[in-house]
Design a protein around this motif. Structure first.
Motif, PDB file in Angstrom:
ATOM      1  N   ALA A   2     -46.372 -16.124 -55.273  1.00 28.10           N
ATOM      2  CA  ALA A   2     -46.793 -14.727 -55.396  1.00 28.10           C
ATOM      3  C   ALA A   2     -45.788 -14.015 -56.284  1.00 28.10           C
ATOM      4  N   THR A   3     -46.240 -12.973 -56.966  1.00 29.02           N
ATOM      5  CA  THR A   3     -45.346 -12.212 -57.824  1.00 29.02           C
ATOM      6  C   THR A   3     -45.855 -10.786 -57.949  1.00 29.02           C
ATOM      7  N   THR A   4     -44.954  -9.886 -58.314  1.00 27.10           N
ATOM      8  CA  THR A   4     -45.299  -8.493 -58.581  1.00 27.10           C
ATOM      9  C   THR A   4     -44.986  -8.193 -60.039  1.00 27.10           C
ATOM     10  N   TRP A   5     -45.391  -7.018 -60.510  1.00 32.28           N
ATOM     11  CA  TRP A   5     -45.067  -6.597 -61.874  1.00 32.28           C
ATOM     12  C   TRP A   5     -43.562  -6.732 -62.109  1.00 32.28           C
ATOM     13  N   ASP A   6     -42.763  -6.168 -61.218  1.00 33.63           N
ATOM     14  CA  ASP A   6     -41.309  -6.150 -61.404  1.00 33.63           C
ATOM     15  C   ASP A   6     -40.681  -7.543 -61.364  1.00 33.63           C
ATOM     16  N   GLU A   7     -41.260  -8.453 -60.627  1.00 27.61           N
ATOM     17  CA  GLU A   7     -40.709  -9.813 -60.506  1.00 27.61           C
ATOM     18  C   GLU A   7     -41.144 -10.735 -61.651  1.00 27.61           C
ATOM     19  N   THR A   8     -42.186 -10.353 -62.367  1.00 26.40           N
ATOM     20  CA  THR A   8     -42.758 -11.215 -63.398  1.00 26.40           C
ATOM     21  C   THR A   8     -41.994 -11.043 -64.711  1.00 26.40           C
ATOM     22  N   PRO A   9     -41.522 -12.142 -65.312  1.00 27.07           N
ATOM     23  CA  PRO A   9     -40.747 -12.046 -66.557  1.00 27.07           C
ATOM     24  C   PRO A   9     -41.560 -11.499 -67.734  1.00 27.07           C
ATOM     25  N   VAL A  10     -40.889 -10.740 -68.578  1.00 25.54           N
ATOM     26  CA  VAL A  10     -41.498 -10.220 -69.801  1.00 25.54           C
ATOM     27  C   VAL A  10     -41.690 -11.380 -70.777  1.00 25.54           C
ATOM     28  N   ALA A  11     -42.913 -11.530 -71.272  1.00 22.47           N
ATOM     29  CA  ALA A  11     -43.235 -12.590 -72.234  1.00 22.47           C
ATOM     30  C   ALA A  11     -43.362 -12.041 -73.653  1.00 22.47           C
ATOM     31  N   LEU A  12     -43.690 -10.753 -73.751  1.00 25.24           N
ATOM     32  CA  LEU A  12     -43.939 -10.129 -75.048  1.00 25.24           C
ATOM     33  C   LEU A  12     -43.762  -8.629 -74.877  1.00 25.24           C
ATOM     34  N   GLU A  13     -43.044  -8.005 -75.816  1.00 21.75           N
ATOM     35  CA  GLU A  13     -42.814  -6.571 -75.700  1.00 21.75           C
ATOM     36  C   GLU A  13     -42.603  -5.973 -77.083  1.00 21.75           C
TER      37      GLU A  13
ATOM     38  N   ARG B 189     -46.265  -9.369 -69.212  1.00 24.17           N
ATOM     39  CA  ARG B 189     -45.454 -10.118 -68.254  1.00 24.17           C
ATOM     40  C   ARG B 189     -46.274 -11.307 -67.794  1.00 24.17           C
ATOM     41  N   LYS B 190     -45.640 -12.488 -67.704  1.00 27.22           N
ATOM     42  CA  LYS B 190     -46.371 -13.710 -67.378  1.00 27.22           C
ATOM     43  C   LYS B 190     -45.573 -14.580 -66.425  1.00 27.22           C
ATOM     44  N   GLN B 191     -46.274 -15.136 -65.448  1.00 26.77           N
ATOM     45  CA  GLN B 191     -45.654 -16.039 -64.483  1.00 26.77           C
ATOM     46  C   GLN B 191     -46.646 -17.137 -64.130  1.00 26.77           C
ATOM     47  N   GLU B 192     -46.214 -18.388 -64.251  1.00 22.84           N
ATOM     48  CA  GLU B 192     -47.066 -19.485 -63.793  1.00 22.84           C
ATOM     49  C   GLU B 192     -47.170 -19.394 -62.276  1.00 22.84           C
ATOM     50  N   ILE B 193     -48.389 -19.547 -61.761  1.00 22.76           N
ATOM     51  CA  ILE B 193     -48.585 -19.385 -60.318  1.00 22.76           C
ATOM     52  C   ILE B 193     -49.099 -20.641 -59.634  1.00 22.76           C
ATOM     53  N   GLY B 194     -49.352 -21.701 -60.409  1.00 21.23           N
ATOM     54  CA  GLY B 194     -49.800 -22.962 -59.827  1.00 21.23           C
ATOM     55  C   GLY B 194     -51.195 -23.324 -60.281  1.00 21.23           C
TER      56      GLY B 194
ATOM     57  N   GLY C  71     -52.060 -24.973 -62.770  1.00 27.13           N
ATOM     58  CA  GLY C  71     -52.246 -24.857 -64.202  1.00 27.13           C
ATOM     59  C   GLY C  71     -52.602 -23.452 -64.665  1.00 27.13           C
ATOM     60  N   MET C  72     -52.441 -22.474 -63.774  1.00 26.31           N
ATOM     61  CA  MET C  72     -52.813 -21.094 -64.073  1.00 26.31           C
ATOM     62  C   MET C  72     -51.581 -20.188 -64.066  1.00 26.31           C
ATOM     63  N   SER C  73     -51.678 -19.114 -64.848  1.00 27.15           N
ATOM     64  CA  SER C  73     -50.641 -18.084 -64.885  1.00 27.15           C
ATOM     65  C   SER C  73     -51.269 -16.735 -64.599  1.00 27.15           C
ATOM     66  N   VAL C  74     -50.453 -15.841 -64.041  1.00 28.15           N
ATOM     67  CA  VAL C  74     -50.843 -14.446 -63.899  1.00 28.15           C
ATOM     68  C   VAL C  74     -50.202 -13.696 -65.055  1.00 28.15           C
ATOM     69  N   MET C  75     -50.958 -12.775 -65.634  1.00 32.19           N
ATOM     70  CA  MET C  75     -50.440 -11.951 -66.718  1.00 32.19           C
ATOM     71  C   MET C  75     -50.713 -10.496 -66.393  1.00 32.19           C
ATOM     72  N   TYR C  76     -49.659  -9.687 -66.446  1.00 40.59           N
ATOM     73  CA  TYR C  76     -49.778  -8.240 -66.341  1.00 40.59           C
ATOM     74  C   TYR C  76     -49.622  -7.696 -67.751  1.00 40.59           C
ATOM     75  N   MET C  77     -50.468  -6.745 -68.140  1.00 42.52           N
ATOM     76  CA  MET C  77     -50.366  -6.178 -69.483  1.00 42.52           C
ATOM     77  C   MET C  77     -50.510  -4.666 -69.457  1.00 42.52           C
TER      78      MET C  77
END
Length: 121
Positions: free
Chosen positions: A3-14, A21-26, A28-34
């Motif tokens: 599990a992850t939140t916006w604040d915990e998810t690393p910045v991938a592009l800015e 922000r992108k985090q692999e979650i298992g 083969g999938m990732s969550v992306m906040y934009m």
């Protein structure tokens, strides 16, 4: 389980009013906040990909704003409160300040992020 939140998810592009922000979650999938400011058009950064369009599928939820999605088949507009599926072959444009959360295959998402990063460099 992951599990992850916006604040915990690393910045991938800015930059230029965009934060991804992108985090692999298992699985083969990732969550992306934009977040993207009004007027952000991703089409120029997608040039050089097949069809000059994002080739990664996305399943998600738009939490803020309105977004135009251009495809070879036309355009659709999405707005806050809508769940979505964007098939490969799209280019988004922020009609207002937008925020969304999506789930995407990690491999395809990483390829698109690497391409956008290279275009910016």
């Amino acid at each position: 389980m992951t599990a992850t939140t916006w604040d915990e998810t690393p910045v991938a592009l800015e930059g230029d009013g965009v934060e991804v922000r992108k985090q692999e979650i298992g699985g083969g999938m990732s969550v992306m906040y934009m977040r993207a400011v009004e007027g952000t058009d991703f089409a120029p950064s997608l040039r050089g990909l097949p069809g000059d369009l994002c080739q990664c599928p996305h399943w998600g939820y738009l939490t803020k704003g309105r977004l135009r999605m251009r495809t070879d088949g036309g355009e659709e507009t999405y707005e806050a409160g809508q769940a979505f599926y964007w098939a490969p072959g799209h280019a988004p444009e922020a009609l207002e300040d937008v925020e969304f959360l999506d789930f995407s295959p990690t491999k395809e998402l990483d390829e698109v992020i690497a391409h956008i990063t290279a275009q910016a460099g």
